[in-house]
Design an enzyme around this catalytic site. Structure first.
Site, PDB file in Angstrom:
ATOM      1  N   CYS A  76       0.829  -1.203   0.000  1.00  0.00           N
ATOM      2  CA  CYS A  76       0.000   0.000   0.000  1.00  0.00           C
ATOM      3  C   CYS A  76       0.868   1.260   0.000  1.00  0.00           C
ATOM      4  O   CYS A  76       2.092   1.189   0.108  1.00  0.00           O
ATOM      5  CB  CYS A  76      -0.890  -0.005   1.225  1.00  0.00           C
TER       6      CYS A  76
ATOM      7  N   HIS B 174       5.802   6.126  -2.574  1.00  0.00           N
ATOM      8  CA  HIS B 174       7.151   6.587  -2.945  1.00  0.00           C
ATOM      9  C   HIS B 174       7.083   8.064  -3.314  1.00  0.00           C
ATOM     10  O   HIS B 174       7.900   8.864  -2.882  1.00  0.00           O
ATOM     11  CB  HIS B 174       7.672   5.845  -4.182  1.00  0.00           C
TER      12      HIS B 174
ATOM     13  N   ALA C 209       3.129   1.560   2.960  1.00  0.00           N
ATOM     14  CA  ALA C 209       4.311   0.686   2.858  1.00  0.00           C
ATOM     15  C   ALA C 209       5.371   1.340   1.974  1.00  0.00           C
ATOM     16  O   ALA C 209       6.564   1.301   2.284  1.00  0.00           O
ATOM     17  CB  ALA C 209       3.917  -0.679   2.290  1.00  0.00           C
TER      18      ALA C 209
ATOM     19  N   ARG D 217      12.062  -5.823   5.934  1.00  0.00           N
ATOM     20  CA  ARG D 217      12.659  -5.534   4.627  1.00  0.00           C
ATOM     21  C   ARG D 217      14.177  -5.720   4.638  1.00  0.00           C
ATOM     22  O   ARG D 217      14.810  -5.745   3.615  1.00  0.00           O
ATOM     23  CB  ARG D 217      12.278  -4.118   4.216  1.00  0.00           C
TER      24      ARG D 217
HETATM   25 FE1  CFM Z   1      12.744  -0.210  -5.771  1.00  0.00          FE
HETATM   26 FE2  CFM Z   1      12.077  -2.543  -5.936  1.00  0.00          FE
HETATM   27 FE3  CFM Z   1      10.757  -0.772  -4.373  1.00  0.00          FE
HETATM   28 FE4  CFM Z   1      13.316  -1.564  -3.761  1.00  0.00          FE
HETATM   29 FE5  CFM Z   1      12.261  -3.446  -2.063  1.00  0.00          FE
HETATM   30 FE6  CFM Z   1      11.093  -4.418  -4.262  1.00  0.00          FE
HETATM   31 FE7  CFM Z   1       9.716  -2.709  -2.750  1.00  0.00          FE
HETATM   32 MO1  CFM Z   1      10.270  -5.089  -1.927  1.00  0.00          MO
HETATM   33  S1  CFM Z   1      14.055  -1.969  -5.674  1.00  0.00           S
HETATM   34  S2  CFM Z   1      12.361   0.329  -3.701  1.00  0.00           S
HETATM   35  S3  CFM Z   1      14.183  -2.394  -1.974  1.00  0.00           S
HETATM   36  S4  CFM Z   1      10.831  -0.962  -6.474  1.00  0.00           S
HETATM   37  S5  CFM Z   1      12.296  -5.377  -2.810  1.00  0.00           S
HETATM   38  S6  CFM Z   1      11.653  -4.567  -6.445  1.00  0.00           S
HETATM   39  S7  CFM Z   1       9.062  -4.424  -3.707  1.00  0.00           S
HETATM   40  S8  CFM Z   1      10.566  -3.066  -0.901  1.00  0.00           S
HETATM   41  S9  CFM Z   1       8.896  -0.763  -3.190  1.00  0.00           S
HETATM   42  C1  HCA Z   2       6.499  -3.981   0.912  1.00  0.00           C
HETATM   43  C2  HCA Z   2       7.882  -4.429   1.315  1.00  0.00           C
HETATM   44  C3  HCA Z   2       8.399  -5.619   0.566  1.00  0.00           C
HETATM   45  C4  HCA Z   2       7.609  -6.870   0.857  1.00  0.00           C
HETATM   46  C5  HCA Z   2       8.347  -8.110   0.503  1.00  0.00           C
HETATM   47  C6  HCA Z   2       7.594  -9.371   0.175  1.00  0.00           C
HETATM   48  C7  HCA Z   2       9.879  -5.809   0.949  1.00  0.00           C
HETATM   49  O1  HCA Z   2       6.061  -4.189  -0.206  1.00  0.00           O
HETATM   50  O2  HCA Z   2       5.863  -3.388   1.731  1.00  0.00           O
HETATM   51  O3  HCA Z   2       6.437  -9.343  -0.217  1.00  0.00           O
HETATM   52  O4  HCA Z   2       8.246 -10.393   0.287  1.00  0.00           O
HETATM   53  O5  HCA Z   2      10.713  -5.832   0.081  1.00  0.00           O
HETATM   54  O6  HCA Z   2      10.151  -5.942   2.141  1.00  0.00           O
HETATM   55  O7  HCA Z   2       8.350  -5.350  -0.833  1.00  0.00           O
END
Ligand code: CFM
Ligand code: HCA
Length: 534
Positions: free
Chosen positions: A55, A187, A58, A89
């Site tokens: 969400c 983001h 998150a 994370r």
């Molecule tokens: Fe960029 Fe990602 Fe993301 Fe990420 Fe992550 Fe991710 Fe995420 Mo999980 S590189 S910041 S550190 S888009 S692993 S593929 S889903 S938290 S929002």
């Molecule tokens: C997020 C964080 C997450 C979840 C990881 C997962 C992460 O989306 O809120 O589903 O295994 O990287 O910690 O993407």
């Protein structure tokens, strides 16, 4: 193994017609002859479908803000939201003995039913006061969760009043979980306020060292950023700030003195990269420190940008030394990995970034996708080569391209793009659709039903995804590797990271465990129908 149009249609036909129509637009079979292939992305998930998405809260608090170690991040909401973003994370952070580091804490207003009925503003103000009393942070963030928006608590007013009471920045983020369609909205909210209130807020006028850079979109999962920094520092770069892995409020305030911004995860932070370019004229360069080739190429592009022969030479020296060291190790793992196939579904950039590393090990990615990326992450984006501006005119030397034209890069004429391409190395952002092999599947916001269906058809050798779908697939007899958290391992970035990844993936393949699991397709027919006895 590939999926045919017919098989894809059979999967989709199991949906009600409206859902079928919707999901069809999110799944492609790569066909270079049809380029550019359009994919629908960044749209709302159909209610009832089990998605892996997160969400807005998150994306804002968990992803972008959470890694900033010297700020206290308060979640205004029910305890589950704070708990969900508490260390799962694996964004690591360390500090010198004397410096503040709150990374191991989880702060929440722990909203209860009475707060929903009577309002939670007083409780939030009290939590901020307690935090200041006990922890004395330099700055605080307050993030909203769904109920806060529904009952109308005024986070901005509470935060402003707290700022006046305590004399430190208290930044309010209206990142109620339901905003937008995924964590991507969060983001953007985080990027805007960090840019407005923190980035560039110090009086620093010049960097203390040579080749000053910021690393954007690197969150130090499993220590990735530490490995990247090791290499960059050895080459001679001065790292002003990392956004936001092992990052700090103090570093971010100095970010304006960097001469180049590297963008590792484009999805979560392109807004800051663009805003830094508009406000300070600092260009950005898309990098990918996942994979040996990705790392070497990124280092070479950086050196070309600064253009100093000594830097180029040092870059090559470090690359050759690192390659000589790791190549024998990679070769050893390649023997185990060669010829295998991967299913790679991650958030907004890793679904693409890891394909190069898989390929280096001889593993072909046969299905890939993003949970919440936008169309430019799939289809690529025309980016003007990053090149240093002339100090006096602020124009690109010899190229007759002004800073403004560069800033609004998409408005450049094709002729000018061509002229640029001929003169300097191109740093474009190639999307997933461009780079995947013909016949592979590209899927946006893949859900649990589709995941299982594709697994049954493709039978990949490794499933690279997250915690929500890992165990289902592992129980189907396929080794799974979490590409979000790295399953307690890492770093996977840079040269050492590539070796760690190769080792972990090889262990997955070599484990005898899988022989004890009977996948469903071994004793259940895949297709049902009558057998012609004749
Ligand atoms: Fe960029 Fe990602 Fe993301 Fe990420 Fe992550 Fe991710 Fe995420 Mo999980 S590189 S910041 S550190 S888009 S692993 S593929 S889903 S938290 S929002
Ligand atoms: C997020 C964080 C997450 C979840 C990881 C997962 C992460 O989306 O809120 O589903 O295994 O990287 O910690 O993407």
């Amino acid at each position: 193994m590939a999926v045919t149009e017919k098989e894809l249609q059979e999967i989709l036909e199991q949906y009600p017609s409206k859902v079928q129509k919707n999901r069809k637009k999110h799944i492609l079979i790569k066909d270079a002859a049809q380029m550019p292939q359009v994919i629908e992305a960044n749209t709302r998930t159909i209610p009832g479908i089990i998605t892996n998405r997160g969400c807005a809260y998150a994306g804002c608090k968990g992803v972008v803000l959470g890694p900033l170690k010297d700020m206290v991040h308060i979640t205004h909401g029910p305890i589950g939201c704070a708990y969900y973003t508490w260390a799962t994370r694996r964004n690591k952070a360390k500090s010198e003995e004397s410096a503040q580091n709150f990374i191991n804490y989880s702060f929440s207003t722990d909203m209860q039913e009475s707060d929903i009925v009577f309002g939670g503003e007083k409780k939030l103000a009290k939590v901020i006061d307690e935090v200041v009393d006990i922890f004395h942070p330099k700055a605080i963030t307050v993030s909203a969760t769904c109920p806060v928006g529904l009952i109308g608590d005024d986070l901005g007013a509470v935060s402003r009043a707290a700022e006046a009471r305590h004399g430190i920045p208290v930044l309010a983020f209206s990142c109620e979980g339901y905003k937008g369609v995924s964590q991507s909205a969060g983001h953007h909210i985080a990027n805007n306020i960090l840019m407005d209130r923190v980035i560039g807020a110090s009086d620093l006028e010049e960097a203390a060292g040579k080749y000053p850079i910021n690393i954007l979109g690197e969150y130090n999962i499993g220590g990735d950023s530490w490995e990247i920094e090791r290499i960059l520092k050895e080459i001679g770069y001065t790292i002003i700030s990392v956004m936001t892995g092992d990052g700090s409020y103090e570093e971010l305030r100095n970010a304006h003195v960097a001469e180049l911004n590297l963008v590792q995860c484009h999805r979560s932070i392109n807004y800051i990269a663009e805003m830094l370019e508009t406000k300070y004229g600092t260009p950005w360069l898309k990098v990918n420190f996942i994979g040996v080739n990705g790392t070497a190429e990124s280092l070479r592009n950086m050196a070309v940008y600064f253009g100093d022969p000594a830097l180029i030479e040092k870059t090559e020296a470090v690359i050759s030394r690192e390659l000589a060291r790791i190549e024998p190790l990679m070769e050893q793992y390649k023997k185990i990995c060669e010829g295998k196939t991967a299913f790679c579904f991650v958030g907004g950039s890793r679904g693409h970034h890891y394909q190069g590393l898989f390929a280096e090990l001889g593993i072909e990615t046969i299905l890939a996708g993003y949970e919440f990326a936008h169309r430019d992450d799939y289809e690529g984006r025309q980016v003007i080569p990053t090149i240093k501006l002339d100090a006096d005119t602020k124009n690109i030397p010899d190229l007759h391209v002004s800073a403004d034209e560069r800033r609004f890069r998409l408005k450049l004429s094709p002729e000018k793009m061509e002229e640029l391409k001929q003169k300097i190395p191109l740093s474009y952002y190639a999307g997933m659709n461009i780079e995947m092999k013909d016949g592979s599947i590209i899927a946006d916001d893949l859900n649990h039903f589709e995941t299982e269906e594709f697994i049954k058809i493709l039978k990949p050798d490794i499933f690279a995804s997250g915690i929500k779908d890992k165990y289902v697939v592992q129980k189907m007899g396929i080794p799974a590797k979490q590409l979000h958290s790295y399953d307690y391992s890492g770093p996977y970035a840079g040269f050492n990271g590539a070796v760690n990844f190769a080792r972990d993936v090889s262990m997955g393949f070599a484990s005898p465990t899988w022989n004890y699991i009977v996948p469903p397709w071994q004793d259940e027919p895949l297709l049902t129908g009558t057998v012609n006895e004749e």
